[in-house]
Each structure stands twice: as structure tokens, then as C-alpha cells.
Scaffold this motif. Structure first.
Motif, mmCIF file in Angstrom:
data_model
loop_
_atom_site.group_PDB
_atom_site.id
_atom_site.type_symbol
_atom_site.label_atom_id
_atom_site.label_comp_id
_atom_site.label_asym_id
_atom_site.label_seq_id
_atom_site.Cartn_x
_atom_site.Cartn_y
_atom_site.Cartn_z
ATOM 1 N N UNK A 48 0.862 -1.176 0.000
ATOM 2 C CA UNK A 48 0.000 0.000 0.000
ATOM 3 C C UNK A 48 0.897 1.224 0.000
ATOM 4 N N UNK A 49 0.334 2.345 -0.312
ATOM 5 C CA UNK A 49 1.128 3.572 -0.332
ATOM 6 C C UNK A 49 1.309 4.095 -1.738
ATOM 7 N N UNK A 50 2.201 5.066 -1.902
ATOM 8 C CA UNK A 50 2.314 5.782 -3.165
ATOM 9 C C UNK A 50 3.027 5.030 -4.283
ATOM 10 N N UNK A 51 3.635 3.893 -4.031
ATOM 11 C CA UNK A 51 4.384 3.185 -5.065
ATOM 12 C C UNK A 51 5.776 3.772 -5.233
ATOM 13 N N UNK A 52 6.596 3.073 -5.996
ATOM 14 C CA UNK A 52 8.005 3.444 -6.125
ATOM 15 C C UNK A 52 8.190 4.839 -6.710
ATOM 16 N N UNK A 53 7.531 5.126 -7.839
ATOM 17 C CA UNK A 53 7.687 6.445 -8.464
ATOM 18 C C UNK A 53 7.190 7.542 -7.528
ATOM 19 N N UNK A 54 6.078 7.283 -6.840
ATOM 20 C CA UNK A 54 5.543 8.262 -5.894
ATOM 21 C C UNK A 54 6.503 8.539 -4.752
ATOM 22 N N UNK A 55 7.187 7.510 -4.289
ATOM 23 C CA UNK A 55 8.173 7.703 -3.220
ATOM 24 C C UNK A 55 9.328 8.581 -3.688
ATOM 25 N N UNK A 56 9.811 8.336 -4.903
ATOM 26 C CA UNK A 56 10.899 9.164 -5.436
ATOM 27 C C UNK A 56 10.420 10.606 -5.625
ATOM 28 N N UNK A 57 9.203 10.770 -6.143
ATOM 29 C CA UNK A 57 8.657 12.117 -6.372
ATOM 30 C C UNK A 57 8.549 12.918 -5.074
ATOM 31 N N UNK A 107 17.205 9.453 -1.771
ATOM 32 C CA UNK A 107 16.580 8.161 -2.033
ATOM 33 C C UNK A 107 17.687 7.123 -2.124
ATOM 34 N N UNK A 108 17.520 6.028 -1.422
ATOM 35 C CA UNK A 108 18.492 4.947 -1.447
ATOM 36 C C UNK A 108 17.752 3.666 -1.797
ATOM 37 N N UNK A 109 18.271 2.945 -2.761
ATOM 38 C CA UNK A 109 17.706 1.652 -3.153
ATOM 39 C C UNK A 109 18.680 0.584 -2.701
ATOM 40 N N UNK A 110 18.278 -0.226 -1.756
ATOM 41 C CA UNK A 110 19.141 -1.258 -1.203
ATOM 42 C C UNK A 110 18.858 -2.581 -1.910
ATOM 43 N N UNK A 111 19.832 -3.068 -2.669
ATOM 44 C CA UNK A 111 19.714 -4.349 -3.373
ATOM 45 C C UNK A 111 19.978 -5.465 -2.375
ATOM 46 N N UNK A 115 15.769 12.795 -13.266
ATOM 47 C CA UNK A 115 16.144 14.187 -13.561
ATOM 48 C C UNK A 115 15.364 15.163 -12.693
ATOM 49 N N UNK A 116 14.066 14.906 -12.509
ATOM 50 C CA UNK A 116 13.267 15.793 -11.644
ATOM 51 C C UNK A 116 13.774 15.746 -10.210
ATOM 52 N N UNK A 117 14.097 14.549 -9.726
ATOM 53 C CA UNK A 117 14.592 14.404 -8.354
ATOM 54 C C UNK A 117 15.923 15.124 -8.185
ATOM 55 N N UNK A 118 16.813 14.956 -9.152
ATOM 56 C CA UNK A 118 18.114 15.634 -9.075
ATOM 57 C C UNK A 118 17.926 17.139 -9.171
ATOM 58 N N UNK A 119 16.961 17.574 -9.975
ATOM 59 C CA UNK A 119 16.662 19.003 -10.094
ATOM 60 C C UNK A 119 16.180 19.610 -8.787
ATOM 61 N N UNK A 120 15.616 18.782 -7.920
ATOM 62 C CA UNK A 120 15.193 19.242 -6.590
ATOM 63 C C UNK A 120 16.311 19.043 -5.581
ATOM 64 N N UNK A 121 17.521 18.768 -6.067
ATOM 65 C CA UNK A 121 18.709 18.560 -5.229
ATOM 66 C C UNK A 121 18.563 17.323 -4.350
ATOM 67 N N UNK A 167 19.390 13.291 -3.800
ATOM 68 C CA UNK A 167 20.476 12.377 -4.139
ATOM 69 C C UNK A 167 19.883 10.985 -4.300
ATOM 70 N N UNK A 168 20.214 10.322 -5.381
ATOM 71 C CA UNK A 168 19.776 8.948 -5.606
ATOM 72 C C UNK A 168 20.992 8.032 -5.548
ATOM 73 N N UNK A 169 20.891 6.986 -4.755
ATOM 74 C CA UNK A 169 21.995 6.045 -4.616
ATOM 75 C C UNK A 169 21.454 4.624 -4.701
ATOM 76 N N UNK A 170 22.264 3.726 -5.201
ATOM 77 C CA UNK A 170 21.952 2.303 -5.152
ATOM 78 C C UNK A 170 23.059 1.621 -4.364
ATOM 79 N N UNK A 171 22.669 0.779 -3.449
ATOM 80 C CA UNK A 171 23.623 0.077 -2.598
ATOM 81 C C UNK A 171 23.424 -1.420 -2.813
ATOM 82 N N UNK A 172 24.506 -2.112 -3.098
ATOM 83 C CA UNK A 172 24.443 -3.551 -3.291
ATOM 84 C C UNK A 172 25.480 -4.206 -2.387
ATOM 85 N N UNK A 173 25.060 -4.629 -1.187
ATOM 86 C CA UNK A 173 26.028 -5.248 -0.274
ATOM 87 C C UNK A 173 26.546 -6.558 -0.862
#
Length: 79
Positions: A4-13, A19-23, A63-69, A71-77
Motif C-alpha cells: 500500500x502507499x504511493x508506489x516506487x515512483x511516488x516515493x521518489x517524487x 533516495x536509497x535503493x538497497x539491493x 532528472x526531476x529528483x536531481x533538479x530538486x537537489x 540524491x539517488x543512490x543504489x547500494x548492493x552489499x
């Protein structure tokens, strides 16, 4: 498990700081990507054009997220 909730794109928006995506897995069985993956295995060709129909929504979102300053990161332990 239903989500439930806003979904992945909604969370980024709506990200306020970063935003951190943990693999957590080494492999994913994503049904909507199966055809593209099978095509890549057969041909060795992969769509990497950021303006393509497949990637444009994601590229625009980032691009919109970066434009709002944001930071998007992906982490793969290492497993």
C-alpha cells in the motif's frame, strides 16, 4: 505480499532528502522484464537509450529528483 502507499515512483517524487535503493538479492524474477532479458540473452543487444519508450519515464523521474537537489543512490552489499 500486497503493498500500500504511493508506489516506487511516488516515493521518489516525494523524497525530501535522498533516495536509497538497497539491493538485497543477487537475482530478481521480474515478470515484466523477462522478455527483454530473454532478448538480450539471444542477441546481446540491450536498450540503453535514455529517450526510449522503456527508459524515458525513469530518466525523467531521476532528472526531476536531481533538479530538486535530491540524491539517488543504489547500494548492493556483497553477499
Amino acid at each position: 505480499m500486497p503493498q500500500s502507499g504511493p508506489g516506487f515512483f511516488g516515493l521518489i517524487e516525494t523524497a525530501e532528502f535522498q533516495a536509497v535503493h538497497l539491493e538485497m538479492r543477487d537475482a530478481y524474477g521480474v515478470g515484466n522484464e523477462a522478455e527483454d532479458f530473454a532478448s538480450w540473452k539471444r542477441t546481446g543487444v540491450c536498450d540503453t537509450d535514455p529517450a526510449s519508450e522503456r527508459w524515458a519515464p525513469w530518466v525523467d523521474l531521476v532528472r526531476r529528483a536531481i533538479g530538486r537537489a535530491r540524491i539517488a543512490e543504489a547500494i548492493n552489499p556483497l553477499g
